[in-house]
Motif scaffolding. Structure first.
Motif, PDB file in Angstrom:
ATOM      1  N   LYS A   1       0.844  -1.199   0.000  1.00  9.29           N
ATOM      2  CA  LYS A   1       0.000   0.000   0.000  1.00  9.29           C
ATOM      3  C   LYS A   1       0.878   1.247   0.000  1.00  9.29           C
ATOM      4  CE  LYS A   1      -3.871  -2.197   0.360  1.00  9.29           C
ATOM      5  NZ  LYS A   1      -4.627  -2.443  -0.832  1.00  9.29           N
ATOM      6  N   LEU A   2       1.971   1.184   0.744  1.00  8.87           N
ATOM      7  CA  LEU A   2       2.897   2.303   0.804  1.00  8.87           C
ATOM      8  C   LEU A   2       3.542   2.530  -0.556  1.00  8.87           C
ATOM      9  CD1 LEU A   2       4.359   4.368   2.637  1.00  8.87           C
ATOM     10  CD2 LEU A   2       6.070   2.621   3.048  1.00  8.87           C
ATOM     11  N   ILE A   3       3.955   1.462  -1.205  1.00 11.38           N
ATOM     12  CA  ILE A   3       4.577   1.572  -2.523  1.00 11.38           C
ATOM     13  C   ILE A   3       3.575   2.108  -3.528  1.00 11.38           C
ATOM     14  CG2 ILE A   3       5.519   0.234  -4.447  1.00 11.38           C
ATOM     15  CD1 ILE A   3       6.795  -1.594  -2.284  1.00 11.38           C
ATOM     16  N   ASN A   4       2.346   1.580  -3.489  1.00 12.62           N
ATOM     17  CA  ASN A   4       1.310   2.061  -4.399  1.00 12.62           C
ATOM     18  C   ASN A   4       1.034   3.540  -4.168  1.00 12.62           C
ATOM     19  OD1 ASN A   4       1.054  -0.432  -5.544  1.00 12.62           O
ATOM     20  ND2 ASN A   4      -0.720  -1.023  -4.316  1.00 12.62           N
ATOM     21  N   HIS A   5       1.058   3.968  -2.918  1.00 13.87           N
ATOM     22  CA  HIS A   5       0.795   5.367  -2.594  1.00 13.87           C
ATOM     23  C   HIS A   5       1.908   6.264  -3.140  1.00 13.87           C
ATOM     24  CE1 HIS A   5      -0.940   8.738  -0.431  1.00 13.87           C
ATOM     25  NE2 HIS A   5       0.274   9.049  -0.040  1.00 13.87           N
ATOM     26  N   GLU A   6       3.161   5.786  -3.029  1.00 13.81           N
ATOM     27  CA  GLU A   6       4.284   6.597  -3.503  1.00 13.81           C
ATOM     28  C   GLU A   6       4.287   6.693  -5.025  1.00 13.81           C
ATOM     29  OE1 GLU A   6       7.740   4.817  -1.828  1.00 13.81           O
ATOM     30  OE2 GLU A   6       7.375   5.652   0.150  1.00 13.81           O
ATOM     31  N   THR A   7       3.870   5.611  -5.720  1.00 10.62           N
ATOM     32  CA  THR A   7       3.906   5.642  -7.172  1.00 10.62           C
ATOM     33  C   THR A   7       2.719   6.374  -7.768  1.00 10.62           C
ATOM     34  OG1 THR A   7       2.806   3.495  -7.290  1.00 10.62           O
ATOM     35  CG2 THR A   7       5.223   3.507  -7.354  1.00 10.62           C
ATOM     36  N   ASP A   8       1.622   6.490  -7.011  1.00 15.97           N
ATOM     37  CA  ASP A   8       0.428   7.166  -7.507  1.00 15.97           C
ATOM     38  C   ASP A   8       0.042   8.270  -6.526  1.00 15.97           C
ATOM     39  OD1 ASP A   8      -1.822   7.919  -8.831  1.00 15.97           O
ATOM     40  OD2 ASP A   8      -2.970   6.099  -8.415  1.00 15.97           O
ATOM     41  N   PRO A   9       0.619   9.476  -6.662  1.00 20.13           N
ATOM     42  CA  PRO A   9       0.372  10.530  -5.684  1.00 20.13           C
ATOM     43  C   PRO A   9      -1.057  11.054  -5.712  1.00 20.13           C
ATOM     44  CG  PRO A   9       1.670  11.366  -7.522  1.00 20.13           C
ATOM     45  CD  PRO A   9       1.521   9.894  -7.717  1.00 20.13           C
ATOM     46  N   GLN A  10      -1.841  10.704  -6.743  1.00 21.17           N
ATOM     47  CA  GLN A  10      -3.209  11.194  -6.808  1.00 21.17           C
ATOM     48  C   GLN A  10      -4.125  10.445  -5.846  1.00 21.17           C
ATOM     49  OE1 GLN A  10      -4.115  10.708 -10.924  1.00 21.17           O
ATOM     50  NE2 GLN A  10      -3.006  12.545 -11.550  1.00 21.17           N
TER      51      GLN A  10
ATOM     52  N   ARG B   1      -8.968   3.065   3.416  1.00 18.97           N
ATOM     53  CA  ARG B   1     -10.232   2.372   3.127  1.00 18.97           C
ATOM     54  C   ARG B   1      -9.978   1.057   2.404  1.00 18.97           C
ATOM     55  NH1 ARG B   1     -12.538   7.067   0.463  1.00 18.97           N
ATOM     56  NH2 ARG B   1     -12.764   8.550   2.128  1.00 18.97           N
ATOM     57  N   SER B   2      -9.082   1.084   1.415  1.00 18.87           N
ATOM     58  CA  SER B   2      -8.820  -0.149   0.672  1.00 18.87           C
ATOM     59  C   SER B   2      -8.165  -1.190   1.570  1.00 18.87           C
ATOM     60  CB  SER B   2      -7.951   0.126  -0.546  1.00 18.87           C
ATOM     61  OG  SER B   2      -6.683   0.564  -0.161  1.00 18.87           O
ATOM     62  N   PHE B   3      -7.320  -0.756   2.515  1.00 20.47           N
ATOM     63  CA  PHE B   3      -6.693  -1.687   3.450  1.00 20.47           C
ATOM     64  C   PHE B   3      -7.749  -2.343   4.326  1.00 20.47           C
ATOM     65  CE2 PHE B   3      -3.203  -3.459   5.708  1.00 20.47           C
ATOM     66  CZ  PHE B   3      -3.614  -3.552   7.008  1.00 20.47           C
TER      67      PHE B   3
END
Length: 188
Positions: free
Chosen positions: A70-79, A87-89
């Motif tokens: 989730k952290l990696i996904n957040h860093e790669t997609d700043p939007q 919520r997704s977690f």
């Protein structure tokens, strides 16, 4: 069996991670969770047995890696907002619980989280990546070597356990055959 201090701290961090809004702290959480997971894997009972089962370790590991992904996904997609990640977690965890209820425990199968990505995105990323080798410092090499040794030890342990299982299976088979022979001779 008592729960160790390391396991208590690991559980607390796992519970707190989804509510953490600060990305820097979340990165620290993931690093700490991984260290605690390693410590748990090394803990032994007075008899020399692992204090915690491999299944439980795998469960904790999957939770830690879910947080890390989730952290990696957040860093790669700043939007994507932090609330969306949280919520997704929560949705993912509740769907995992529902799946565990639906799948019989005797099936022996586990579901692993697989990141969904588009093949075009992968091709684009591969085109953009630089093929220069990554340089690692001594501590990174030591860490990799430690994990390599752990993996080799685990493989060796699995071989020994497989041999023991085969031997006990053969012994049980022979015992059953002897019992059948005795029953037939006494019955005839």
């Amino acid at each position: 069996m008592r729960t160790s201090k390391t396991e208590v701290n690991l559980r607390r961090l796992l519970a707190a991670a989804p509510q953490q809004k600060n990305q820097a702290k979340l990165v620290h959480y993931v690093a700490t969770l991984r260290e605690q997971l390693e410590q748990l894997a090394e803990e032994r009972t007075p008899e020399g047995l692992p204090r915690i089962s491999k299944a439980t370790l795998n469960e904790y590991s999957e939770k830690v890696e879910a947080i890390a992904s989730k952290l990696i996904n957040h860093e790669t997609d700043p939007q994507v907002s932090e609330k969306d990640v949280e919520r997704s977690f929560v949705k993912e965890n509740s769907s995992e619980i529902e799946e565990k209820k639906q799948i019989p425990l005797s099936s022996g199968l586990r579901r692993r989280p697989v990141p969904t990505s588009n093949t075009e995105d992968k091709a684009h990323e591969l085109a953009e990546t630089d093929n220069t080798p990554v340089k690692l410092d001594a501590s990174a090499h030591a860490h990799i070597e430690k994990h390599r040794m752990l993996q080799e030890d685990l493989t060796d342990e699995m071989v020994v356990l497989a041999k023991q299982l085969k031997e006990s299976s053969l012994m049980m088979s022979q015992s059953l055959q002897n019992t059948e022979k005795k029953t037939l001779t006494l019955g005839v």
